[in-house]
Motif scaffolding. Structure first.
Motif, PDB file in Angstrom:
ATOM      1  N   ASP A 189       0.645  -1.267   0.012  1.00 52.07           N
ATOM      2  CA  ASP A 189      -0.089  -0.046   0.099  1.00 52.07           C
ATOM      3  C   ASP A 189       0.836   1.022   0.039  1.00 52.07           C
ATOM      4  N   GLY A 190       2.281   1.009   0.109  1.00 48.12           N
ATOM      5  CA  GLY A 190       3.038   2.244   0.075  1.00 48.12           C
ATOM      6  C   GLY A 190       3.627   2.602   1.525  1.00 48.12           C
ATOM      7  N   THR A 191       3.286   2.012   2.495  1.00 45.08           N
ATOM      8  CA  THR A 191       3.514   1.979   4.085  1.00 45.08           C
ATOM      9  C   THR A 191       4.915   1.449   3.954  1.00 45.08           C
ATOM     10  N   ILE A 192       5.746   2.679   4.582  1.00 45.88           N
ATOM     11  CA  ILE A 192       7.307   2.262   4.668  1.00 45.88           C
ATOM     12  C   ILE A 192       7.493   1.691   6.378  1.00 45.88           C
ATOM     13  N   VAL A 193       8.324   0.746   6.499  1.00 54.09           N
ATOM     14  CA  VAL A 193       8.549   0.281   7.820  1.00 54.09           C
ATOM     15  C   VAL A 193       9.985  -0.006   8.009  1.00 54.09           C
ATOM     16  N   HIS A 194      10.576   0.804   9.034  1.00 53.94           N
ATOM     17  CA  HIS A 194      12.085   0.941   9.052  1.00 53.94           C
ATOM     18  C   HIS A 194      12.144  -0.121  10.511  1.00 53.94           C
ATOM     19  N   ASP A 301       8.959  14.143  25.080  1.00 53.30           N
ATOM     20  CA  ASP A 301       9.728  14.497  23.957  1.00 53.30           C
ATOM     21  C   ASP A 301      10.034  13.255  22.855  1.00 53.30           C
ATOM     22  N   VAL A 302       9.340  13.474  21.654  1.00 55.67           N
ATOM     23  CA  VAL A 302       9.437  11.959  21.113  1.00 55.67           C
ATOM     24  C   VAL A 302      11.084  11.576  20.572  1.00 55.67           C
ATOM     25  N   GLU A 303      11.911  12.767  20.618  1.00 53.84           N
ATOM     26  CA  GLU A 303      13.242  12.687  19.984  1.00 53.84           C
ATOM     27  C   GLU A 303      14.023  11.237  20.402  1.00 53.84           C
ATOM     28  N   SER A 304      14.211  11.228  21.831  1.00 54.26           N
ATOM     29  CA  SER A 304      14.773  10.113  22.159  1.00 54.26           C
ATOM     30  C   SER A 304      14.355   8.719  21.725  1.00 54.26           C
ATOM     31  N   TYR A 305      12.910   8.848  21.408  1.00 57.14           N
ATOM     32  CA  TYR A 305      12.237   7.389  21.112  1.00 57.14           C
ATOM     33  C   TYR A 305      12.483   7.190  19.493  1.00 57.14           C
ATOM     34  N   VAL A 306      12.600   8.074  18.889  1.00 55.25           N
ATOM     35  CA  VAL A 306      12.576   7.677  17.361  1.00 55.25           C
ATOM     36  C   VAL A 306      13.921   8.220  16.556  1.00 55.25           C
ATOM     37  N   ALA A 307      14.879   8.861  17.428  1.00 55.55           N
ATOM     38  CA  ALA A 307      15.991   9.301  16.714  1.00 55.55           C
ATOM     39  C   ALA A 307      16.761   8.215  15.850  1.00 55.55           C
ATOM     40  N   TRP A 308      16.624   6.766  16.565  1.00 56.44           N
ATOM     41  CA  TRP A 308      17.279   5.869  15.756  1.00 56.44           C
ATOM     42  C   TRP A 308      16.954   5.715  14.384  1.00 56.44           C
ATOM     43  N   ASN A 309      15.535   6.107  14.081  1.00 48.76           N
ATOM     44  CA  ASN A 309      15.133   6.067  12.620  1.00 48.76           C
ATOM     45  C   ASN A 309      15.825   6.864  11.785  1.00 48.76           C
ATOM     46  N   ASP A 310      16.622   7.992  12.392  1.00 52.30           N
ATOM     47  CA  ASP A 310      17.390   9.027  11.572  1.00 52.30           C
ATOM     48  C   ASP A 310      18.704   8.922  11.728  1.00 52.30           C
ATOM     49  N   GLY A 311      19.397   7.706  12.288  1.00 50.49           N
ATOM     50  CA  GLY A 311      20.671   7.670  12.361  1.00 50.49           C
ATOM     51  C   GLY A 311      21.269   8.140  13.472  1.00 50.49           C
ATOM     52  N   ARG A 312      20.548   8.306  14.707  1.00 48.76           N
ATOM     53  CA  ARG A 312      21.146   8.830  15.955  1.00 48.76           C
ATOM     54  C   ARG A 312      20.751   8.115  17.193  1.00 48.76           C
ATOM     55  N   PHE A 313      21.511   7.944  18.259  1.00 49.07           N
ATOM     56  CA  PHE A 313      20.873   7.756  19.461  1.00 49.07           C
ATOM     57  C   PHE A 313      20.925   9.035  20.528  1.00 49.07           C
ATOM     58  N   VAL A 314      19.842   9.089  21.029  1.00 47.12           N
ATOM     59  CA  VAL A 314      19.519  10.138  21.695  1.00 47.12           C
ATOM     60  C   VAL A 314      19.095   9.756  23.231  1.00 47.12           C
ATOM     61  N   PHE A 315      20.017   9.894  24.375  1.00 44.49           N
ATOM     62  CA  PHE A 315      19.545   9.532  25.347  1.00 44.49           C
ATOM     63  C   PHE A 315      19.555  10.807  26.388  1.00 44.49           C
ATOM     64  N   GLU A 316      18.097  10.529  27.036  1.00 41.37           N
ATOM     65  CA  GLU A 316      17.899  11.840  27.937  1.00 41.37           C
ATOM     66  C   GLU A 316      17.620  11.250  29.239  1.00 41.37           C
ATOM     67  N   ASP A 317      18.820  11.359  30.174  1.00 39.45           N
ATOM     68  CA  ASP A 317      18.603  10.976  31.559  1.00 39.45           C
ATOM     69  C   ASP A 317      18.257   9.570  31.570  1.00 39.45           C
ATOM     70  N   GLU A 318      18.826   8.599  30.808  1.00 37.44           N
ATOM     71  CA  GLU A 318      18.615   7.286  30.393  1.00 37.44           C
ATOM     72  C   GLU A 318      19.679   6.566  31.480  1.00 37.44           C
ATOM     73  N   SER A 319      19.135   5.396  32.092  1.00 34.84           N
ATOM     74  CA  SER A 319      20.047   4.724  32.808  1.00 34.84           C
ATOM     75  C   SER A 319      21.020   3.649  32.054  1.00 34.84           C
ATOM     76  N   LEU A 320      22.314   3.713  32.455  1.00 35.45           N
ATOM     77  CA  LEU A 320      23.223   2.682  31.962  1.00 35.45           C
ATOM     78  C   LEU A 320      22.867   1.395  31.354  1.00 35.45           C
ATOM     79  N   GLU A 321      22.184   0.743  32.085  1.00 34.84           N
ATOM     80  CA  GLU A 321      21.537  -0.481  31.820  1.00 34.84           C
ATOM     81  C   GLU A 321      20.634  -0.416  30.504  1.00 34.84           C
ATOM     82  N   ASN A 322      19.769   0.589  30.504  1.00 33.51           N
ATOM     83  CA  ASN A 322      18.985   0.765  29.134  1.00 33.51           C
ATOM     84  C   ASN A 322      19.924   0.965  28.008  1.00 33.51           C
TER      85      ASN A 322
END
Length: 383
Positions: A189-194, A301-322
């Motif tokens: 249908d034209g839907t793009i999935v990464h 703030d959606v950036e830290s959740y979806v940045a991987w889709n655009d080639g980055r890791f954005v960690f916002e006060d994220e635990s080292l385990e995660n």
């Protein structure tokens, strides 16, 4: 006491003229906490090497940076002005530069083995209805029979089903990405999935006339083609997401919860338990608790959740385990913590997803004061 992992972010905002009144108050409180803090702050602003690197932000070739960014992301769905991007990138990246010069002094640098571990790449396995398995990678460039007389095209951009046979509605394909892999698929249908690392997407070669349904395990970013007559469903273990045309991210990695983050449009999340559908607005996250079968919706703030889709890791006060769980999947490495306390250290920063792992680990080490040692694809973490 103010936590250290906020300081570099505030100083970066201070240098960029983007510090809020509340953040300025917090920074001033931290400086006044002790003579040592005041000395560190003054030393940073007078540090010659830091000044040289900071001045580079004012000399950035903005258009060249934007072109490089576009080439790396390879996402035709991403839209942002290059001037906005460069300003935003500076806000994200400068805290790492601050962290290095602020917390590191000669003799304190953590040592790390020189073993090079490359980032993940575009690779997947396509499982056909008849059980045949086809390996896919960025170099693929051929026509693939995918069901009845239907054909799909594999290219550097992923695999596309735009020329699928309408009679193949009962034919299913499954796309599997390994640890250290990612892949894009354009559905009929034209839907793009990464599809992110260690994930699985099952979908029909051709959607039916009434609805569009796919099944996901792992993580994927969806850019759903608009079709008001046929709702699009993403089915996971315990949860269903419904929409007609929108962009959103679904993460099922955790055994405790499923995260659904809406970027644009509108979606509804429906637990299998039969509870009412909950609608999301852009900038919201639905967290589904697997054990309680409940859904909670929050503004984020959606950036830290979806940045991987655009080639980055954005960690916002994220635990080292995660953070290490994320890096483990992307770089296909095992993680070993020297003590349980290390898992709860936190990090804030933005790094290139396509860098070698040692460069990312160094950025983290400078900030949270840990040591990383890489041995045969295992990362050991200690003080």
């Amino acid at each position: 006491m103010i936590r250290h992992y906020n300081i570099e972010k505030w100083i970066a905002a201070y240098l960029l003229g983007a510090l809020s009144a509340k953040e300025r108050d917090e920074l001033e409180k931290w400086i006044e906490e002790s003579p040592e803090n005041e000395k560190k702050f003054t030393h940073l602003l007078s540090e010659e090497k830091f000044t040289e690197q900071y001045n580079q932000y004012n000399k950035v070739d903005s258009k060249a940076a934007w072109v490089s960014f576009r080439n790396k992301t390879r996402s035709s769905a991403f839209r942002i002005e290059w001037s906005t991007f460069v300003r935003y990138a500076a806000i994200l990246l400068l805290p790492l530069t601050v962290a290095y010069f602020f917390w590191w002094t000669p003799g304190q640098q953590k040592q790390m083995s020189q073993e090079t571990i490359l980032p993940g790449a575009s690779q997947a396995v396509l499982l056909l209805q008849n059980g045949n398995r086809i390996s896919l990678n960025a170099g693929s460039g051929n026509q693939i029979p995918v069901g009845y007389s239907s054909m799909a095209t594999a290219s550097e951009e992923g695999i596309s089903y735009t020329h699928a046979d309408n009679e193949a509605v009962d034919q299913y394909n499954t796309l599997l990405t390994p640890r250290g892999g990612e892949y894009r698929v354009t559905l009929s249908d034209g839907t793009i999935v990464h599809l992110n690392s260690a994930s699985r997407l099952k979908y029909p070669v051709t959607f039916s006339k009434n609805k569009r349904v796919v099944h996901l395990e792992g993580e994927a970013y969806f850019n759903v083609a608009e079709d008001k007559k046929r709702p699009f469903y993403v089915v996971t273990d315990g949860l269903k997401i419904r929409q007609y045309g929108t962009s959103f991210n679904v993460n099922t990695y955790s055994s405790r919860y499923i995260d659904v983050v809406l970027v644009s449009g509108s979606i509804g999340v429906i637990p299998d338990s039969g509870k009412e559908e909950q609608e999301l607005k852009p900038g919201q996250k639905a967290e589904f608790n697997r054990s309680l079968q409940t859904v909670s919706v929050t503004d984020i703030d959606v950036e830290s959740y979806v940045a991987w889709n655009d080639g980055r890791f954005v960690f916002e006060d994220e635990s080292l385990e995660n953070i290490m769980q994320t890096l483990s999947r992307w770089y296909d490495v095992d993680i070993r913590f020297g003590s349980p306390q290390l898992r709860n250290l936190h990090f804030t920063g933005s790094v290139d997803r396509y860098e070698t792992i040692d460069r990312i680990l160094k950025a983290i080490a400078y900030t949270v004061d840990v040591q990383f040692d890489i041995q045969e694809r295992t990362v050991y973490i200690s003080k």
